[in-house]
Design a protein around this motif. Structure first.
Motif, PDB file in Angstrom:
ATOM      1  N   ILE A 273      45.495  -6.089 -54.101  1.00 21.98           N
ATOM      2  CA  ILE A 273      44.675  -6.912 -53.414  1.00 21.98           C
ATOM      3  C   ILE A 273      45.163  -7.497 -52.003  1.00 21.98           C
ATOM      4  O   ILE A 273      44.775  -7.473 -51.017  1.00 21.98           O
ATOM      5  CB  ILE A 273      43.888  -8.053 -54.147  1.00 21.98           C
ATOM      6  CG1 ILE A 273      43.044  -7.462 -55.235  1.00 21.98           C
ATOM      7  CG2 ILE A 273      43.233  -8.835 -53.203  1.00 21.98           C
ATOM      8  CD1 ILE A 273      42.226  -8.290 -56.093  1.00 21.98           C
ATOM      9  N   LYS A 274      46.666  -7.980 -52.380  1.00 22.03           N
ATOM     10  CA  LYS A 274      47.394  -8.488 -51.236  1.00 22.03           C
ATOM     11  C   LYS A 274      47.782  -7.469 -50.374  1.00 22.03           C
ATOM     12  O   LYS A 274      47.781  -7.532 -49.170  1.00 22.03           O
ATOM     13  CB  LYS A 274      48.643  -8.777 -52.033  1.00 22.03           C
ATOM     14  CG  LYS A 274      49.753  -9.711 -50.810  1.00 22.03           C
ATOM     15  CD  LYS A 274      50.779 -10.425 -51.491  1.00 22.03           C
ATOM     16  CE  LYS A 274      51.859 -10.832 -50.362  1.00 22.03           C
ATOM     17  NZ  LYS A 274      53.173 -11.254 -51.081  1.00 22.03           N
ATOM     18  N   ALA A 275      47.955  -6.265 -50.616  1.00 27.46           N
ATOM     19  CA  ALA A 275      48.475  -5.291 -49.960  1.00 27.46           C
ATOM     20  C   ALA A 275      47.102  -4.805 -48.902  1.00 27.46           C
ATOM     21  O   ALA A 275      47.387  -4.537 -47.888  1.00 27.46           O
ATOM     22  CB  ALA A 275      48.909  -3.912 -50.700  1.00 27.46           C
ATOM     23  N   ASN A 276      45.990  -4.673 -49.697  1.00 26.04           N
ATOM     24  CA  ASN A 276      45.003  -4.317 -48.686  1.00 26.04           C
ATOM     25  C   ASN A 276      44.393  -5.522 -47.870  1.00 26.04           C
ATOM     26  O   ASN A 276      44.124  -5.071 -46.746  1.00 26.04           O
ATOM     27  CB  ASN A 276      43.507  -4.124 -49.780  1.00 26.04           C
ATOM     28  CG  ASN A 276      43.520  -2.896 -50.429  1.00 26.04           C
ATOM     29  OD1 ASN A 276      44.416  -1.945 -49.925  1.00 26.04           O
ATOM     30  ND2 ASN A 276      42.939  -2.742 -51.498  1.00 26.04           N
ATOM     31  N   ALA A 277      44.618  -6.553 -48.207  1.00 21.35           N
ATOM     32  CA  ALA A 277      44.379  -7.776 -47.046  1.00 21.35           C
ATOM     33  C   ALA A 277      45.383  -7.428 -46.055  1.00 21.35           C
ATOM     34  O   ALA A 277      45.236  -7.990 -45.022  1.00 21.35           O
ATOM     35  CB  ALA A 277      44.505  -8.988 -47.950  1.00 21.35           C
ATOM     36  N   GLU A 278      46.694  -7.393 -46.241  1.00 18.78           N
ATOM     37  CA  GLU A 278      47.851  -7.318 -45.228  1.00 18.78           C
ATOM     38  C   GLU A 278      47.283  -6.113 -44.437  1.00 18.78           C
ATOM     39  O   GLU A 278      47.625  -6.257 -43.060  1.00 18.78           O
ATOM     40  CB  GLU A 278      49.249  -6.973 -46.127  1.00 18.78           C
ATOM     41  CG  GLU A 278      49.603  -8.280 -46.449  1.00 18.78           C
ATOM     42  CD  GLU A 278      51.049  -8.438 -47.220  1.00 18.78           C
ATOM     43  OE1 GLU A 278      51.385  -7.003 -47.198  1.00 18.78           O
ATOM     44  OE2 GLU A 278      51.522  -9.382 -47.872  1.00 18.78           O
ATOM     45  N   LYS A 279      46.778  -4.985 -44.981  1.00 18.31           N
ATOM     46  CA  LYS A 279      46.346  -3.919 -44.278  1.00 18.31           C
ATOM     47  C   LYS A 279      45.328  -4.136 -43.216  1.00 18.31           C
ATOM     48  O   LYS A 279      45.299  -3.598 -42.010  1.00 18.31           O
ATOM     49  CB  LYS A 279      46.103  -2.755 -45.387  1.00 18.31           C
ATOM     50  CG  LYS A 279      45.904  -1.420 -44.499  1.00 18.31           C
ATOM     51  CD  LYS A 279      45.472  -0.462 -45.736  1.00 18.31           C
ATOM     52  CE  LYS A 279      44.937   0.813 -45.302  1.00 18.31           C
ATOM     53  NZ  LYS A 279      44.560   1.809 -45.958  1.00 18.31           N
ATOM     54  N   ASP A 280      44.401  -4.911 -43.844  1.00 18.25           N
ATOM     55  CA  ASP A 280      43.331  -5.308 -42.788  1.00 18.25           C
ATOM     56  C   ASP A 280      43.745  -6.268 -41.822  1.00 18.25           C
ATOM     57  O   ASP A 280      43.172  -6.322 -40.764  1.00 18.25           O
ATOM     58  CB  ASP A 280      42.098  -5.886 -43.855  1.00 18.25           C
ATOM     59  CG  ASP A 280      41.522  -5.073 -44.746  1.00 18.25           C
ATOM     60  OD1 ASP A 280      41.264  -3.780 -44.513  1.00 18.25           O
ATOM     61  OD2 ASP A 280      40.973  -5.673 -45.855  1.00 18.25           O
ATOM     62  N   GLN A 281      44.663  -7.406 -42.189  1.00 18.02           N
ATOM     63  CA  GLN A 281      44.960  -8.139 -41.009  1.00 18.02           C
ATOM     64  C   GLN A 281      45.878  -7.223 -39.900  1.00 18.02           C
ATOM     65  O   GLN A 281      45.811  -7.762 -38.690  1.00 18.02           O
ATOM     66  CB  GLN A 281      45.928  -9.270 -41.820  1.00 18.02           C
ATOM     67  CG  GLN A 281      45.096 -10.405 -42.398  1.00 18.02           C
ATOM     68  CD  GLN A 281      46.244 -11.232 -43.036  1.00 18.02           C
ATOM     69  OE1 GLN A 281      47.262 -11.240 -42.988  1.00 18.02           O
ATOM     70  NE2 GLN A 281      45.480 -12.251 -43.519  1.00 18.02           N
TER      71      GLN A 281
END
Length: 172
Positions: free
Chosen positions: A162-170
């Motif tokens: 989830i953190k990796a996906n959030a960082e990718k979206d940002q």
């Protein structure tokens, strides 16, 4: 020693022989009083006792106990090291014999089993009752620790995804 005192000593020794975990018989000829007191202190710290008794009285005390086969060890100046923990007395006696040449282990007994000096040394090499309890507690506790880490691992992995996906979206 008068007869009443001898009878009392024999009965006391007999009770101790019946209630002990192990007995070590050793020769102590030539030990100083300070060395003997050091031995007594070490054995007492391990939960045992050191007794010097006349061989004839010790043999009388052994009669009717499971340790009767060790009566042949009582020749010459002997000392009796005993403890309720079957390993504690032999462990202290063997360690003391390593540092004092005048303290010679003649043998011993545990339950109905008579032990030669090598048997006493083998018994001393075993872990004590407290060490066994600690190992058993560790073994019992180990599965719970592994279970907790297995249960926590998927949630940790999910959090990292989830953190990796959030960082990718940002970043996008």
């Amino acid at each position: 020693m008068d007869r009443a005192a001898k009878r009392e000593l024999v009965s006391t020794l007999s009770v101790q022989f019946k209630n002990t975990g192990s007995v070590v018989v050793a020769g102590y000829q030539g030990l100083t009083v300070a060395e003997m007191n050091a031995l007594r202190g070490k054995v007492r710290a391990a939960g045992g006792t050191v007794k010097v008794a006349k061989n004839r009285l010790a043999k009388l005390a052994l009669q009717g106990t499971e340790l009767e086969p060790i009566a042949g060890l009582f020749k010459g100046p002997t000392v009796i090291v005993q403890a309720t923990d079957p390993v504690a007395g032999p462990k202290v006696a063997v360690e003391f014999a390593k540092t004092n040449d005048k303290f010679v282990i003649l043998g011993g007994g545990m339950g109905k089993q008579a032990l030669n000096p090598d048997g006493v040394k083998a018994l001393a090499a075993l872990p004590s009752l407290d060490e066994l309890r600690a190992k058993l507690a560790g073994i019992i506790n180990q599965p719970a620790t592994k279970l907790a880490s297995v249960i926590a691992a998927p949630s940790g992995a999910l959090a990292r995804v989830i953190k990796a996906n959030a960082e990718k979206d940002q970043a996008a």
